[in-house]
Design an enzyme around this catalytic site. Structure first.
Site, mmCIF file in Angstrom:
data_model
loop_
_atom_site.group_PDB
_atom_site.id
_atom_site.type_symbol
_atom_site.label_atom_id
_atom_site.label_comp_id
_atom_site.label_asym_id
_atom_site.label_seq_id
_atom_site.Cartn_x
_atom_site.Cartn_y
_atom_site.Cartn_z
ATOM 1 N N LYS A 1 0.685 -1.180 -0.050
ATOM 2 C CA LYS A 1 -0.090 -0.064 -0.016
ATOM 3 C C LYS A 1 0.748 1.298 0.081
ATOM 4 C CE LYS A 1 -4.083 -1.773 2.037
ATOM 5 N NZ LYS A 1 -5.292 -1.545 3.206
ATOM 6 N N ASP B 1 -10.087 2.996 1.634
ATOM 7 C CA ASP B 1 -10.119 2.292 3.262
ATOM 8 C C ASP B 1 -11.015 3.079 4.253
ATOM 9 O OD1 ASP B 1 -9.110 -0.303 2.439
ATOM 10 O OD2 ASP B 1 -7.045 0.487 2.894
ATOM 11 N N GLY C 1 -6.112 2.631 18.935
ATOM 12 C CA GLY C 1 -4.779 2.531 18.149
ATOM 13 C C GLY C 1 -4.336 3.583 17.242
ATOM 14 N N ALA D 1 -4.738 1.720 9.916
ATOM 15 C CA ALA D 1 -5.969 1.760 9.846
ATOM 16 C C ALA D 1 -6.391 2.792 10.436
ATOM 17 C CB ALA D 1 -6.616 0.559 10.293
ATOM 18 N N ASN E 1 -4.044 5.159 22.444
ATOM 19 C CA ASN E 1 -2.912 3.788 21.957
ATOM 20 C C ASN E 1 -1.997 3.871 23.046
ATOM 21 O OD1 ASN E 1 -1.959 2.560 19.794
ATOM 22 N ND2 ASN E 1 -0.113 3.716 19.894
ATOM 23 N N ARG E 2 -1.430 2.576 23.194
ATOM 24 C CA ARG E 2 -0.474 2.381 24.419
ATOM 25 C C ARG E 2 0.822 3.275 24.184
ATOM 26 N NH1 ARG E 2 -0.150 -4.495 23.626
ATOM 27 N NH2 ARG E 2 -0.327 -3.614 21.510
ATOM 28 N N THR E 3 1.155 3.227 23.308
ATOM 29 C CA THR E 3 2.150 4.363 22.875
ATOM 30 C C THR E 3 1.651 5.749 22.441
ATOM 31 O OG1 THR E 3 3.761 2.657 22.130
ATOM 32 C CG2 THR E 3 4.379 4.780 21.930
ATOM 33 N N GLY F 1 -16.397 -5.506 11.194
ATOM 34 C CA GLY F 1 -15.618 -4.857 10.093
ATOM 35 C C GLY F 1 -16.015 -5.199 8.633
#
Length: 277
Positions: free
Chosen positions: A66, A102, A127, A131, A151-153, A242
């Protein structure tokens, strides 16, 4: 002469796109065929040259091509440039032009189940990967102005927010902070792989108490109903898996190629049947 379309990726044998597009061509009486092509990363340039030589009418692009495909196109749509990835290529008079359906396909699928315009909604994205970027930029492009990213980070979420050219009120949050604020959001969207088969008991967000009439959407479709969606449904939310994103991105690619809008419900039912749902 029959028109040729396709999808490139590696692996690609699992793709449901040929089923969906070939049925749509048949239903609309279009003399065309859609084929899945397994293309290794080092052969991408050769594949694009081959497609130009046979005058392919258009093709989809999936993992891992992509981003790299952008190097071999004649032009790229502005939204795809912002997202930094292309999933649909159209042969426009011999010029290969790249688009990203998308994110905007997902936005259309979300609008289809929302009672109100998305521009009025406060949204949480879970996230901060590819995506999420496609969905975040696409939501911004249709006028949504309040979008937080958990997000975790956290620095990754902050970088994504910083990269967007649109004026949006956004916060980069930890998953824990987002969990404690979940009642504030009209729409919660999981863009991660958490909860995907085989780890179906995992969830990216522990559902506690949701806003009345909230929508909880998950881009995963294996399983068709993740733990996140099951918990959200029990809490009274409208839920979406989804399949809608997959079908609508395909429908928008189909429209770019043929200038015709396919029967998305027919496409959706085909995919569900194939998945055994």
């Amino acid at each position: 002469m029959k028109q040729l379309y396709g999808v490139i990726g590696n692996p690609i044998g699992h793709s449901l796109s040929p089923l969906m597009h070939n049925d749509a061509f048949s239903a609309l009486g279009i003399d065309a065929h859609y084929h899945a092509f397994r293309i290794e990363e080092e052969k991408l340039a050769d594949a694009v040259s081959g497609f130009q030589a046979i005058e392919i009418s258009g093709f989809n692009v999936t993992i891992p091509h992509k981003v790299a495909i952008m190097n071999y196109l004649d032009d790229i749509d502005e939204l795809a440039k912002q997202i930094g990835a292309v999933n649909t290529v159209v042969n426009e008079g011999g010029r290969l032009v790249g688009y990203n359906t998308d994110g905007i396909g997902y936005v259309r699928s979300l609008q289809a189940i929302s009672k109100d315009p998305l521009s009025k909604k406060r949204i949480l994205l879970l996230g901060a990967g590819g995506a999420c970027r496609a969905i975040y930029f696409s939501l911004a492009s249709v006028g949504v102005t309040e979008i937080d990213i958990a997000n975790r980070t956290v620095s990754r979420a902050a970088a994504l927010i910083e990269a967007c050219e649109h004026t949006i009120r956004s916060r980069a949050l930890t998953p824990e902070a987002a969990a404690g604020m979940q009642q504030e959001y009209d729409i919660i969207i999981n863009t991660t792989a958490v909860g995907m088969y085989p780890k179906t008991e995992d969830t990216p967000l522990v559902i506690q108490k949701l806003k009345k009439d909230a929508i909880v959407s998950d881009i995963i479709y294996n399983p068709l109903q993740t733990k996140l969606l099951k918990d959200a449904q029990r809490a009274g939310a409208v839920t979406q898996n989804g399949i809608d994103m997959f079908v609508y991105q395909g429908a928008m690619a189909f429209e770019l190629w043929t200038k015709k809008w396919p029967d998305v419900e027919r496409m959706k039912q085909l995919v569900i049947q194939k998945l055994g749902g």
